[in-house]
Design an enzyme around this catalytic site. Structure first.
Site, PDB file in Angstrom:
ATOM      1  N   ARG A 146     -29.186 -18.910 -32.746  1.00 50.46           N
ATOM      2  CA  ARG A 146     -28.399 -19.821 -33.569  1.00 50.46           C
ATOM      3  C   ARG A 146     -28.218 -19.225 -34.963  1.00 50.46           C
ATOM      4  NH1 ARG A 146     -32.417 -22.712 -30.875  1.00 50.46           N
ATOM      5  NH2 ARG A 146     -31.655 -24.251 -29.368  1.00 50.46           N
ATOM      6  N   LYS A 170     -35.471 -24.811 -32.625  1.00 49.01           N
ATOM      7  CA  LYS A 170     -35.629 -26.244 -32.809  1.00 49.01           C
ATOM      8  C   LYS A 170     -37.051 -26.662 -32.440  1.00 49.01           C
ATOM      9  CE  LYS A 170     -30.780 -27.473 -32.091  1.00 49.01           C
ATOM     10  NZ  LYS A 170     -29.816 -28.256 -31.294  1.00 49.01           N
ATOM     11  N   HIS A 241     -21.235 -20.877 -34.088  1.00 45.97           N
ATOM     12  CA  HIS A 241     -21.910 -20.703 -32.793  1.00 45.97           C
ATOM     13  C   HIS A 241     -21.047 -19.987 -31.753  1.00 45.97           C
ATOM     14  CE1 HIS A 241     -25.599 -22.401 -33.746  1.00 45.97           C
ATOM     15  NE2 HIS A 241     -25.591 -23.520 -33.060  1.00 45.97           N
ATOM     16  N   ARG A 244     -22.714 -17.123 -30.073  1.00 39.76           N
ATOM     17  CA  ARG A 244     -23.810 -17.619 -29.215  1.00 39.76           C
ATOM     18  C   ARG A 244     -23.250 -18.067 -27.862  1.00 39.76           C
ATOM     19  NH1 ARG A 244     -28.951 -20.054 -29.141  1.00 39.76           N
ATOM     20  NH2 ARG A 244     -29.102 -22.158 -28.277  1.00 39.76           N
ATOM     21  N   HIS A 267     -33.148 -23.137 -25.079  1.00 40.39           N
ATOM     22  CA  HIS A 267     -32.827 -24.496 -24.651  1.00 40.39           C
ATOM     23  C   HIS A 267     -34.048 -25.142 -23.998  1.00 40.39           C
ATOM     24  CE1 HIS A 267     -28.222 -23.611 -24.272  1.00 40.39           C
ATOM     25  NE2 HIS A 267     -28.578 -23.960 -25.499  1.00 40.39           N
ATOM     26  N   TYR A 276     -22.566 -23.723 -19.504  1.00 38.68           N
ATOM     27  CA  TYR A 276     -21.835 -22.449 -19.559  1.00 38.68           C
ATOM     28  C   TYR A 276     -21.329 -22.014 -18.186  1.00 38.68           C
ATOM     29  CZ  TYR A 276     -23.740 -22.018 -24.267  1.00 38.68           C
ATOM     30  OH  TYR A 276     -24.051 -22.236 -25.592  1.00 38.68           O
TER      31      TYR A 276
END
Length: 295
Positions: A146, A170, A241, A244, A267, A276
């Protein structure tokens, strides 16, 4: 209300260890809710009930807020009231029966391999700024990290000999992502030929430095990628992004397994990574079209 909100945010930071961006998002949403209650002279202990919260959510709809925004507000309010009950500030949770609207996930916009190559060619590597920009773009496309993770990188997070980068995602979770040889060279050239010319102090930890000698900001990177996209003749609406998303899609198109891509992207839920796969060209469809006599 303000005291309760502040206590809740502190709880999320200290007890739950949530990331700064997440805390800011909760804070913004609950500040709006707080302002709504203050305007109507409502108090948390006496006036918190499902009808009041529903009226607040209707006010957001009236203002034209997106479904995703309302969904995020509901999540913040529910977490806030759960905390108040947990800490015995309230006896019952008035948000318990609130339904979160289903948000339709939009497919991320990606660049083609050719467009990525054109973008990565743009930085002039004769200057320290160009060397930095080249290193950042190559690193983003090589790792899929990110933008917030990119600008938070310290020089100690890069191991060029082993070819990997350590980043903090995160929820303060860190992960190791491999680096390709082209990205390794770009980062090496920037550190040796570019960074030392602009770094303010010898002990500056930040990997990517702005022209003032301090850590580059997210806004600074946003301007950089927009500039190079324009110079590359890319007309798509690029976001921070975009590389990414392109990284993940191109890996899957070339046979990478979903779990590995999930791990590299950081993730928590594989369903996020599965999005995706809807962009990737389906090889079974191509085989069918070529092979079936009535395709």
């Amino acid at each position: 209300m303000e005291g309760y909100v502040n206590a809740f945010i502190n709880y999320l930071a200290i007890e739950r260890g949530l990331a700064k961006n997440t805390l800011e998002s909760y804070g913004r949403d609950l500040k709006q809710f707080q302002n709504y209650m203050n305007d109507l002279n409502l108090e948390v202990e006496k006036d918190s009930n499902e009808n009041m919260i529903q009226e607040y959510l209707k006010s957001l709809q009236t203002k034209g807020r997106a479904v995703s925004t309302i969904s995020r507000n509901i999540a913040a309010i529910k977490a806030f009231y759960q905390y108040l009950v947990k800490e015995n500030y309230l006896e019952s949770d008035p948000s318990q029966s609130l339904d979160t609207p289903k948000v339709e996930k939009k497919l991320p916009k990606i660049l083609s391999v050719h467009e990525v190559e054109e973008l990565l060619k743009q930085p002039e590597i004769k200057s320290s700024g160009g060397l930095r920009d080249k290193a950042m773009l190559e690193l983003l496309y090589a790792t899929g990290i990110r933008v917030s993770e990119l600008i938070a990188l310290n020089i100690s997070d890069i191991n060029l000999d082993m070819g990997y980068v350590k980043c903090y995602g995160k929820g303060s979770k860190n992960r190791i992502v491999p680096l390709g040889s082209i990205a390794v060279k770009a980062v090496h050239d920037y550190i040796i030929k570019g960074r030392m010319k602009v770094v303010r102090t010898y002990d500056e930890p930040a990997l990517f430095i702005n022209h003032h000698g301090g850590r580059l900001t997210r806004q600074g990177f946003w301007k950089i990628i927009k500039k190079y996209a324009q110079e590359a003749g890319i007309t798509k609406d690029i976001t921070p992004h975009t590389l990414r998303h392109s990284f993940a899609t191109h890996l899957l198109e070339n046979g990478a397994d979903l779990r590995s891509v999930q791990e590299m992207l950081g993730h928590a839920d594989i369903s996020t990574t599965q999005l995706y796969t809807q962009i990737v060209k389906n090889p079974l469809k191509e085989v069918y079209d070529k092979s079936h006599p009535r395709a």
